[in-house]
Design a protein around this motif. Structure first.
Motif, PDB file in Angstrom:
ATOM      1  N   UNK A   1       0.852  -1.200   0.000  1.00  0.00           N
ATOM      2  CA  UNK A   1       0.000   0.000   0.000  1.00  0.00           C
ATOM      3  C   UNK A   1       0.885   1.246   0.000  1.00  0.00           C
ATOM      4  N   UNK A   2       0.587   2.215  -0.879  1.00  0.00           N
ATOM      5  CA  UNK A   2       1.390   3.422  -0.979  1.00  0.00           C
ATOM      6  C   UNK A   2       1.126   4.349   0.211  1.00  0.00           C
ATOM      7  N   UNK A   3       2.003   5.361   0.342  1.00  0.00           N
ATOM      8  CA  UNK A   3       1.828   6.347   1.418  1.00  0.00           C
ATOM      9  C   UNK A   3       0.500   7.076   1.250  1.00  0.00           C
ATOM     10  N   UNK A   4       0.160   7.411  -0.006  1.00  0.00           N
ATOM     11  CA  UNK A   4      -1.106   8.091  -0.274  1.00  0.00           C
ATOM     12  C   UNK A   4      -2.287   7.237   0.170  1.00  0.00           C
ATOM     13  N   UNK A   5      -2.288   5.959  -0.196  1.00  0.00           N
ATOM     14  CA  UNK A   5      -3.388   5.069   0.167  1.00  0.00           C
ATOM     15  C   UNK A   5      -3.474   4.890   1.676  1.00  0.00           C
ATOM     16  N   UNK A   6      -2.312   4.808   2.335  1.00  0.00           N
ATOM     17  CA  UNK A   6      -2.292   4.662   3.794  1.00  0.00           C
ATOM     18  C   UNK A   6      -2.877   5.897   4.474  1.00  0.00           C
ATOM     19  N   UNK A   7      -2.488   7.074   3.978  1.00  0.00           N
ATOM     20  CA  UNK A   7      -2.987   8.320   4.567  1.00  0.00           C
ATOM     21  C   UNK A   7      -4.487   8.459   4.367  1.00  0.00           C
ATOM     22  N   UNK A   8      -4.958   8.127   3.164  1.00  0.00           N
ATOM     23  CA  UNK A   8      -6.395   8.184   2.887  1.00  0.00           C
ATOM     24  C   UNK A   8      -7.148   7.235   3.811  1.00  0.00           C
ATOM     25  N   UNK A  10      -6.312   6.354   6.790  1.00  0.00           N
ATOM     26  CA  UNK A  10      -6.353   6.930   8.141  1.00  0.00           C
ATOM     27  C   UNK A  10      -7.376   8.062   8.239  1.00  0.00           C
ATOM     28  N   UNK A  11      -7.576   8.794   7.139  1.00  0.00           N
ATOM     29  CA  UNK A  11      -8.504   9.925   7.144  1.00  0.00           C
ATOM     30  C   UNK A  11      -9.966   9.491   7.013  1.00  0.00           C
ATOM     31  N   UNK A  39      -6.581  18.325   1.333  1.00  0.00           N
ATOM     32  CA  UNK A  39      -6.493  17.580   0.085  1.00  0.00           C
ATOM     33  C   UNK A  39      -6.682  16.088   0.269  1.00  0.00           C
ATOM     34  N   UNK A  40      -6.107  15.554   1.337  1.00  0.00           N
ATOM     35  CA  UNK A  40      -6.242  14.116   1.609  1.00  0.00           C
ATOM     36  C   UNK A  40      -7.677  13.778   1.983  1.00  0.00           C
ATOM     37  N   UNK A  41      -8.311  14.630   2.790  1.00  0.00           N
ATOM     38  CA  UNK A  41      -9.712  14.396   3.143  1.00  0.00           C
ATOM     39  C   UNK A  41     -10.608  14.460   1.912  1.00  0.00           C
ATOM     40  N   UNK A  42     -10.293  15.356   0.991  1.00  0.00           N
ATOM     41  CA  UNK A  42     -11.080  15.439  -0.234  1.00  0.00           C
ATOM     42  C   UNK A  42     -10.926  14.163  -1.059  1.00  0.00           C
ATOM     43  N   UNK A  43      -9.703  13.635  -1.131  1.00  0.00           N
ATOM     44  CA  UNK A  43      -9.489  12.383  -1.853  1.00  0.00           C
ATOM     45  C   UNK A  43     -10.267  11.239  -1.197  1.00  0.00           C
ATOM     46  N   UNK A  44     -10.221  11.185   0.123  1.00  0.00           N
ATOM     47  CA  UNK A  44     -10.966  10.142   0.836  1.00  0.00           C
ATOM     48  C   UNK A  44     -12.465  10.291   0.623  1.00  0.00           C
ATOM     49  N   UNK A  45     -12.941  11.542   0.574  1.00  0.00           N
ATOM     50  CA  UNK A  45     -14.366  11.788   0.348  1.00  0.00           C
ATOM     51  C   UNK A  45     -14.785  11.320  -1.044  1.00  0.00           C
ATOM     52  N   UNK A  46     -13.922  11.524  -2.043  1.00  0.00           N
ATOM     53  CA  UNK A  46     -14.237  11.072  -3.400  1.00  0.00           C
ATOM     54  C   UNK A  46     -14.366   9.553  -3.452  1.00  0.00           C
ATOM     55  N   UNK A  47     -13.493   8.855  -2.730  1.00  0.00           N
ATOM     56  CA  UNK A  47     -13.549   7.387  -2.704  1.00  0.00           C
ATOM     57  C   UNK A  47     -14.801   6.914  -1.970  1.00  0.00           C
ATOM     58  N   UNK A  48     -15.143   7.587  -0.866  1.00  0.00           N
ATOM     59  CA  UNK A  48     -16.378   7.241  -0.156  1.00  0.00           C
ATOM     60  C   UNK A  48     -17.604   7.497  -1.037  1.00  0.00           C
TER      61      UNK A  48
END
Length: 205
Positions: A1-8, A10-11, A39-48
């Protein structure tokens, strides 16, 4: 899992617990130079949203106004003491002067595309205000930049999660073209800056 995926990952629980309000607050305050993971929360929101836990329209209508509001807050902070804030943060006076001159010259482009880069996203509004960029110009460029940023990330991640195979094939097909265009644009920018060098030197003398 990449750092980006890990951070998302967690958020995501924060979004599941607090929803759109925490998303809007984080995106807004990040634009005002407060170090929050908007920015990370926005990415997580898009996935949700792709999983049906949030509304895609709700995410878009939360992030874009929040980004514009946060940037305008950062701009007015910059107009009313931003130089002192940047100097106290450790930025050298001469480097700040160069940054402000660069912003006066290329500020519109930085506002349109700068949100895609960490550091620039958090500071561009503050620097625009400290450089006394006219508010109307700032506002219009910021509207375009925040819209491009939100649409690219939210729609892009939503589509990628919905159709990963098709998007991956598209990226592989576009990659050579994107790389070629990026190199051409970079070469033009470098040529433009270098071609103005002698004139700049003569002006200083």
């Amino acid at each position: 899992m990449s750092v980006f995926e890990t951070t998302v990952a967690h958020m995501t629980p924060w979004l599941q617990a607090y929803g759109y309000p925490i998303l809007g607050v984080a995106v807004a305050l990040e634009g005002a130079a407060i170090p929050l993971p908007g920015g990370i929360l926005m990415a997580a929101a898009a996935i949700l949203a792709a999983h049906g836990e949030l509304s895609l329209v709700g995410v878009l209508l939360t992030c874009w106004p929040a980004a514009v509001a946060g940037d305008n807050l950062g701009y007015w902070i910059g107009r009313n003491g931003g130089r002192r804030i940047l100097l106290r943060s450790g930025l050298h006076r001469r480097r700040l002067g160069r940054l402000q001159r660069f912003f006066r010259r290329f500020g519109i482009w930085l506002l349109v595309f700068g949100r895609f880069f960490d550091g620039t996203r958090q500071l561009e509004a503050l620097v625009a205000g400290s450089a006394s960029m006219p508010w109307r110009r700032f506002f219009l460029a910021d509207l375009a930049g925040t819209a491009l940023w939100v649409l690219t990330w939210v729609i892009g991640l939503y589509a990628f999660d919905q159709h990963p195979g098709a998007i991956h094939r598209l990226i592989l097909q576009l990659n050579p073209w994107v790389a070629s265009i990026a190199l051409i644009v970079l070469a033009l920018v470098i040529w433009r800056l270098l071609s103005r060098g002698p004139n700049r030197t003569s002006e200083i003398r």
